[in-house]
Design an enzyme around this catalytic site. Structure first.
Site, PDB file in Angstrom:
ATOM      1  N   SER A 153      29.235  -4.442 -13.774  1.00  0.00           N
ATOM      2  CA  SER A 153      28.611  -5.458 -14.619  1.00  0.00           C
ATOM      3  C   SER A 153      27.493  -4.784 -15.412  1.00  0.00           C
ATOM      4  O   SER A 153      26.889  -3.808 -14.946  1.00  0.00           O
ATOM      5  CB  SER A 153      28.027  -6.589 -13.763  1.00  0.00           C
ATOM      6  OG  SER A 153      27.169  -7.413 -14.520  1.00  0.00           O
ATOM      7  N   TYR A 166      22.615  -8.166  -6.428  1.00  0.00           N
ATOM      8  CA  TYR A 166      23.769  -8.080  -7.334  1.00  0.00           C
ATOM      9  C   TYR A 166      23.668  -6.832  -8.207  1.00  0.00           C
ATOM     10  O   TYR A 166      24.648  -6.101  -8.381  1.00  0.00           O
ATOM     11  CB  TYR A 166      23.823  -9.335  -8.195  1.00  0.00           C
ATOM     12  CG  TYR A 166      25.082  -9.486  -9.017  1.00  0.00           C
ATOM     13  CD1 TYR A 166      26.210 -10.102  -8.482  1.00  0.00           C
ATOM     14  CD2 TYR A 166      25.132  -9.035 -10.327  1.00  0.00           C
ATOM     15  CE1 TYR A 166      27.359 -10.259  -9.241  1.00  0.00           C
ATOM     16  CE2 TYR A 166      26.277  -9.188 -11.091  1.00  0.00           C
ATOM     17  CZ  TYR A 166      27.392  -9.803 -10.547  1.00  0.00           C
ATOM     18  OH  TYR A 166      28.532  -9.954 -11.298  1.00  0.00           O
TER      19      TYR A 166
END
Length: 267
Positions: A153, A166
Site C-alpha cells: 500500500s 498497518y
C-alpha cells in the site's frame, strides 16, 4: 552473418496453463486480481475467510474447474497449510501466489491505547505473506516459473494518524519481497505492488455491495484523472506473474494514478 532476434509475438493469454492462488480473493482488489488471472488464461484459487464472497465469485464466473474457492485464514498456520494442500490436490501444481489478504481498515486506537491484539491484527497482511509463502514455496520452486506478488500500500510511504501497525505491515511487505527475491532466485521471482486509492465498494459480495460515492475532487487529485479500480491492480499483477516479467524480481511497483507524485500545499 549474425543477426538480431526477430519480432516476437506477445502472448494473447500470458497465464495460459498456470495456476495462481490469490488470498483475500473473494472481494475487492483480490477479486479484481482473480478475474484478471482468469482473463489472462490462467486458473485461479481464491482464498478468503468470507464464504459468502467466495460463493458469489464462483456463481458469477461460471468457469468450472478453472476456479477453486478455498476457505482460509492467512493468520492461522494450520488453515494456510490445509488451504495450499487443497489447491495442489485440485490443480496438481501452483505457479503463482498473490498475497493480498489483510485488514481493510488501517486505523488503530492511539498507540498508547492500542492492545497487543490490535497491533497483531494490523500486521495480519505481513504475517499472512510469511505463512503463505512458507507453505507454497516448494510447489512454486517445482513449477519452473514460480512467482510471488505481494500487495502492499502507499501507506508504506505515507501515513495519517493512528495507522502505525498497518503502515508497518505494508512497509514490511516491501522489505520481505526483496529479501525473499534474493533468497529464492532464480527459481521463484518475488515482487510487490503498492496500490493507492482503489475503489472497492462495488467489488464486494452481494450483502456488502454498494454504489461508489466519489466526488469530482477525489478523481481530480490523481494525475491519471480518476481513482483506481481493482482491475488496474489485476492487470499489473498478471504481468508480474507472467513470463513477460521474467527479468523482473525484487521490485516495487506503485499503482496510485500518480497521486503520490503530486505536491501538496496548505491553502
Amino acid at each position: 552473418m549474425a543477426s538480431v532476434p526477430g519480432i516476437a509475438k506477445w502472448p494473447a493469454q500470458p497465464l495460459a496453463g498456470r495456476v495462481i492462488l490469490v488470498t483475500g480473493g473473494g472481494n475487492g482488489i483480490g477479486r479484481g486480481i482473480a478475474q484478471a488471472v482468469l482473463g489472462a488464461g490462467g486458473s485461479v484459487a481464491i482464498a478468503d475467510r468470507d464464504q459468502h464472497g467466495l460463493d458469489a465469485c464462483l456463481a458469477d464466473w461460471q468457469v468450472g474447474q478453472r476456479a477453486l474457492a478455498v476457505p482460509l485464514d492467512v493468520t492461522a498456520p494450520e488453515s494456510v497449510e490445509a488451504g495450499i494442500a487443497r489447491v495442489l490436490a485440485h490443480f496438481g501444481r501452483l505457479d503463482g501466489l498473490v498475497n493480498n489478504a489483510g485488514v481493510a481498515d488501517p486505523h488503530l486506537p492511539p498507540l498508547e491505547a492500542a492492545s497487543w491484539d490490535d497491533w497483531q491484527r494490523g500486521l495480519s497482511s505481513l504475517h499472512g505473506a510469511f505463512l503463505c509463502c512458507r507453505a507454497a514455496l516448494p510447489a512454486l520452486r517445482a513449477s519452473g516459473q514460480g512467482a510471488v506478488v505481494n500487495i502492499a500500500s502507499t501507506r508504506a510511504h505515507q501515513s495519517e494518524p493512528h495507522s502505525e501497525a498497518y503502515a508497518a505491515a505494508k512497509g514490511g511487505l516491501l522489505a520481505f519481497s526483496h529479501a525473499l527475491a534474493v533468497s529464492e532466485g532464480p527459481a521463484v521471482r518475488v515482487n510487490a505492488i503498492t496500490p493507492g486509492w482503489v475503489e472497492t465498494a462495488d467489488w464486494q459480495a452481494p450483502s456488502r455491495w454498494s454504489t461508489p460515492q466519489q466526488r469530482p475532487i477525489d478523481h481530480a487529485q490523481h494525475p491519471a484523472g480518476r481513482i483506481g479500480q481493482p482491475q488496474d491492480i489485476g492487470h499489473l499483477t498478471v504481468f508480474l506473474l507472467s513470463g513477460l516479467a521474467g527479468f523482473v524480481t525484487g521490485q516495487e511497483f506503485i499503482a496510485d494514478g500518480g497521486m503520490s507524485r503530486v505536491m501538496h500545499y496548505a491553502p
